[in-house]
Design an enzyme around this catalytic site. Structure first.
Site, PDB file in Angstrom:
ATOM      1  N   LYS A 185       0.079  -1.687   0.313  1.00 30.81           N
ATOM      2  CA  LYS A 185      -0.628  -0.311  -0.085  1.00 30.81           C
ATOM      3  C   LYS A 185       0.600   1.154   0.378  1.00 30.81           C
ATOM      4  O   LYS A 185       1.956   1.310   0.475  1.00 30.81           O
ATOM      5  CB  LYS A 185      -1.209   0.322   1.650  1.00 30.81           C
TER       6      LYS A 185
HETATM    7  C1  E4P Z   1      -8.441   2.214   4.412  1.00 32.26           C
HETATM    8  O1  E4P Z   1      -7.431   1.364   4.006  1.00 32.26           O
HETATM    9  C2  E4P Z   1      -8.231   3.098   5.141  1.00 32.26           C
HETATM   10  O2  E4P Z   1      -7.102   2.167   6.331  1.00 32.26           O
HETATM   11  C3  E4P Z   1      -9.497   3.129   6.197  1.00 32.26           C
HETATM   12  O3  E4P Z   1     -10.258   2.603   4.982  1.00 32.26           O
HETATM   13  C4  E4P Z   1      -8.779   4.571   6.624  1.00 32.26           C
HETATM   14  O4  E4P Z   1     -10.291   4.182   7.022  1.00 32.26           O
HETATM   15  P1  E4P Z   1     -10.745   5.309   9.139  1.00 32.26           P
HETATM   16  O5  E4P Z   1     -10.927   6.840   7.655  1.00 32.26           O
HETATM   17  O6  E4P Z   1     -12.360   4.845   9.213  1.00 32.26           O
HETATM   18  O7  E4P Z   1     -10.007   5.996   9.273  1.00 32.26           O
END
Ligand code: E4P
Length: 218
Positions: free
Chosen positions: A85
């Site tokens: 990622k």
């Molecule tokens: C995506 O891969 C992220 O880990 C995640 O969805 C972020 O979400 P949040 O805005 O609830 O932190």
């Protein structure tokens, strides 16, 4: 539509995996910091990858292209399920291209617009992660961005999968399915909310109470 669990909590991953409800996992540095304690995150990543039969997104923490590529290689080597990622920055897009050229799958994260999603697809991302909840948080229309990305990817035949992220409620999941997003990643609480309906609870109570009157066993 694929369901991913957005957590680094192994108990939650195993709980959902038990009924084969999830197709993969996404993590981020904040989610890891919540559960890792004194553990080496790389050990945790390996356990998560072994617990799931699908893609597991593991995020780089470097900010320049070279560091991201070096970290990405290490993350990808942890397990065949690992997906690297990277953030949607100029360096992240370039690192994405480098990692893809070496045969790795990349999830480009922290996407907030259709124009960003276009660049991620051009860089060869396997997944794009638009953060709908965080867009809603600043009074934007998170799901509108998903509509736009779906349309652009379909118009130009990009096969990057739309992985709807930052999901806050079952409504985000339902709308994602209707739009035709490829995957949703959600916290465990939202996954279990998807299974709930007050009429299910009420109906079950009535069935059990009526059955109880029979005094019979199965
Ligand atoms: C995506 O891969 C992220 O880990 C995640 O969805 C972020 O979400 P949040 O805005 O609830 O932190």
């Amino acid at each position: 539509m694929k369901i991913f669990l957005d957590t680094a909590d192994l108990d939650e991953i195993r709980r959902a995996g038990d009924a084969n409800l999830i197709d993969g996992v996404t993590t981020n540095p904040s989610l890891v910091a919540k559960v890792a304690g004194d553990r080496d995150p790389k050990e945790l990543y390996l356990e998560i990858c072994e617990a799931v039969s699908g893609p597991v997104s593991l995020e780089v923490v470097g900010v320049d292209r070279e560091t991201m590529v070096t970290e990405g290689r290490k993350l990808a080597a942890i397990h065949e399920n690992a997906v690297v990622k990277v953030p949607l920055t100029e360096a992240g897009l370039k690192a994405c291209r480098d990692l893809v050229e070496e045969g790795n799958r990349v999830n480009v994260t922290l996407c907030f617009s259709v124009s960003q999603a276009l660049l991620a697809a051009k860089a060869g991302a396997a997944f794009i992660s638009p953060f709908v909840g965080r867009i809603d948080d600043i009074s934007g229309e998170g799901m509108q961005v998903i509509h736009q990305i779906r349309q652009v990817y379909d118009n130009y035949d990009y096969d990057t999968e739309i992985l709807v992220a930052s999901i806050r409620s079952p409504a985000h999941v339902v709308e994602s399915m209707l739009i035709g997003a490829d995957c949703c990643t959600m916290p465990p609480s939202v996954l279990w909310q998807l299974s709930k309906h007050p009429l299910t609870d009420r109906g079950l109570d009535a069935f059990l109470s009526d059955w109880g009157k029979l005094g019979a066993e199965l």
